[in-house]
Motif scaffolding. Sequence first.
Motif, short mmCIF file in Angstrom:
data_model
loop_
_atom_site.label_atom_id
_atom_site.label_comp_id
_atom_site.label_asym_id
_atom_site.label_seq_id
_atom_site.Cartn_x
_atom_site.Cartn_y
_atom_site.Cartn_z
N TRP A 171 -2.25 50.33 62.67
CA TRP A 171 -3.10 50.75 61.39
C TRP A 171 -4.24 50.84 61.79
O TRP A 171 -4.74 50.00 63.29
CB TRP A 171 -2.94 49.11 61.04
CG TRP A 171 -1.38 48.95 60.10
CD1 TRP A 171 0.07 48.89 60.94
CD2 TRP A 171 -1.04 50.01 58.83
NE1 TRP A 171 0.53 48.45 59.53
CE2 TRP A 171 0.36 49.31 58.70
CE3 TRP A 171 -1.21 50.60 58.25
CZ2 TRP A 171 1.02 50.09 57.64
CZ3 TRP A 171 -1.05 51.20 57.28
CH2 TRP A 171 0.56 50.69 56.71
N GLY A 172 -5.06 51.64 61.30
CA GLY A 172 -6.38 51.56 61.78
C GLY A 172 -7.52 50.75 61.73
O GLY A 172 -7.01 49.54 60.93
N GLU A 173 -8.74 50.29 61.79
CA GLU A 173 -10.28 49.43 60.48
C GLU A 173 -10.00 49.35 59.75
O GLU A 173 -9.09 50.12 58.87
CB GLU A 173 -10.74 50.27 61.31
CG GLU A 173 -11.61 49.99 62.67
CD GLU A 173 -10.86 48.71 64.02
OE1 GLU A 173 -11.49 47.74 63.47
OE2 GLU A 173 -10.31 48.40 65.00
N PRO A 174 -9.89 48.12 58.85
CA PRO A 174 -10.31 47.55 57.96
C PRO A 174 -11.08 48.61 56.85
O PRO A 174 -12.31 48.76 57.82
CB PRO A 174 -10.13 46.35 57.87
CG PRO A 174 -10.13 45.91 58.82
CD PRO A 174 -10.04 46.95 59.52
N ILE A 175 -11.18 49.13 55.81
CA ILE A 175 -11.91 49.68 54.89
C ILE A 175 -12.13 49.15 53.67
O ILE A 175 -11.03 48.55 53.45
CB ILE A 175 -12.01 51.27 54.92
CG1 ILE A 175 -11.14 51.96 56.63
CG2 ILE A 175 -13.20 52.04 54.56
CD1 ILE A 175 -11.59 53.68 56.34
N ALA A 176 -13.76 48.66 53.52
CA ALA A 176 -13.74 47.65 52.35
C ALA A 176 -13.67 48.91 51.43
O ALA A 176 -13.92 50.34 51.11
CB ALA A 176 -14.88 47.28 51.94
N CYS A 177 -13.11 47.82 49.91
CA CYS A 177 -12.09 49.42 48.82
C CYS A 177 -12.39 48.55 47.59
O CYS A 177 -12.45 46.81 47.76
CB CYS A 177 -10.69 49.27 48.96
SG CYS A 177 -9.56 48.21 48.93
N GLN A 178 -12.07 48.88 46.63
CA GLN A 178 -11.73 47.76 45.60
C GLN A 178 -10.68 48.92 44.21
O GLN A 178 -11.11 50.05 44.39
CB GLN A 178 -12.97 48.88 44.29
CG GLN A 178 -13.28 48.26 43.11
CD GLN A 178 -14.34 48.62 42.11
OE1 GLN A 178 -15.37 48.77 42.06
NE2 GLN A 178 -13.81 48.52 40.95
N TYR A 179 -10.21 47.91 44.42
CA TYR A 179 -8.80 48.62 43.44
C TYR A 179 -8.30 47.82 42.11
O TYR A 179 -8.96 46.81 42.38
CB TYR A 179 -7.03 48.40 44.62
CG TYR A 179 -7.40 46.87 45.24
CD1 TYR A 179 -6.38 46.46 44.36
CD2 TYR A 179 -7.64 46.04 45.88
CE1 TYR A 179 -5.67 45.35 44.73
CE2 TYR A 179 -7.82 44.28 46.28
CZ TYR A 179 -5.96 44.15 45.26
OH TYR A 179 -5.87 42.90 45.28
N THR A 180 -7.70 48.54 41.87
CA THR A 180 -7.20 47.73 40.20
C THR A 180 -5.68 48.66 40.09
O THR A 180 -5.66 49.81 40.61
CB THR A 180 -8.21 49.00 39.43
OG1 THR A 180 -8.19 50.08 39.15
CG2 THR A 180 -9.08 48.50 39.28
N ALA A 181 -5.00 48.08 39.67
CA ALA A 181 -4.12 48.44 39.09
C ALA A 181 -3.08 49.40 37.85
O ALA A 181 -3.73 49.01 36.82
CB ALA A 181 -2.69 47.42 38.73
N ASN A 182 -3.00 50.66 38.01
CA ASN A 182 -3.03 51.59 36.51
C ASN A 182 -1.67 51.05 36.16
O ASN A 182 -1.70 51.24 34.86
CB ASN A 182 -2.73 53.25 37.30
CG ASN A 182 -3.97 53.44 38.03
OD1 ASN A 182 -4.58 53.18 37.83
ND2 ASN A 182 -3.57 54.65 38.82
N MET A 183 -0.69 50.56 36.63
CA MET A 183 0.50 50.06 36.40
C MET A 183 1.42 49.34 37.72
O MET A 183 1.64 48.90 38.63
CB MET A 183 2.05 51.32 36.73
CG MET A 183 3.22 51.39 35.72
SD MET A 183 4.06 52.50 36.05
CE MET A 183 3.86 53.58 36.83
N TYR A 184 1.64 48.31 36.82
CA TYR A 184 2.38 46.93 37.56
C TYR A 184 3.94 46.17 36.88
O TYR A 184 2.83 45.72 35.92
CB TYR A 184 1.63 46.14 38.54
CG TYR A 184 1.83 44.97 39.27
CD1 TYR A 184 1.81 45.63 40.66
CD2 TYR A 184 2.06 43.84 38.59
CE1 TYR A 184 2.40 44.18 41.45
CE2 TYR A 184 2.77 42.96 39.97
CZ TYR A 184 3.20 43.25 41.16
OH TYR A 184 3.36 42.09 41.79
N ASN A 185 4.71 45.97 37.55
CA ASN A 185 6.11 45.76 36.38
C ASN A 185 7.00 45.56 37.62
O ASN A 185 7.10 45.99 38.31
CB ASN A 185 6.10 46.30 35.10
CG ASN A 185 6.48 47.60 35.20
OD1 ASN A 185 7.64 47.72 36.12
ND2 ASN A 185 6.69 48.80 34.67
#
Length: 108
Positions: free
Chosen positions: A32-46
Motif C-alpha cells: 500500500w502506498g502513502e495515505p492521501i487525504a480524501c472526502q468519501y460518501t456512500a452512493n449505495m450501502y446495504n
Amino acid sequence: MIIQNGYIQAKTKTAGGIDPVTGFPIASSASWGEPIACQYTANMYNQLGRSNGEAFTIAQYTILIEKQLTAFTAEQIKLTDMNGAVVGEFSIKSIDVLDGVEQLRITV
C-alpha cells in the motif's frame, strides 16, 4: 478544497519474474502506498446481498481527492476513515478529472 473525512492508499504491485541464478520463478508482491487525504460518501450501502446463503455488504463510494502532481493510475485502493479503521478495499470503476476545482472524483 475537500472536507476530509478519510484517507485512501493505492495498491502498488510489483511483478515477479525468473531468478537468473536458479531459474525458479520469483513471486509477485503488493504493498500500500502513502495515505492521501480524501472526502468519501456512500452512493449505495446495504447489507442485503446474498450468495450461496451467505450475507454480504453491497457498497459503492464516491471519493474526492486533490489533483495529484503525477497521474493517479491506481487500479485498487484501500479506504480508511479518520480514526484509521478500514472501510474497505476496492477496485476502481472510474476516475474523473474535475478541472474546475482541481480534484479527482474516484468511483469504487
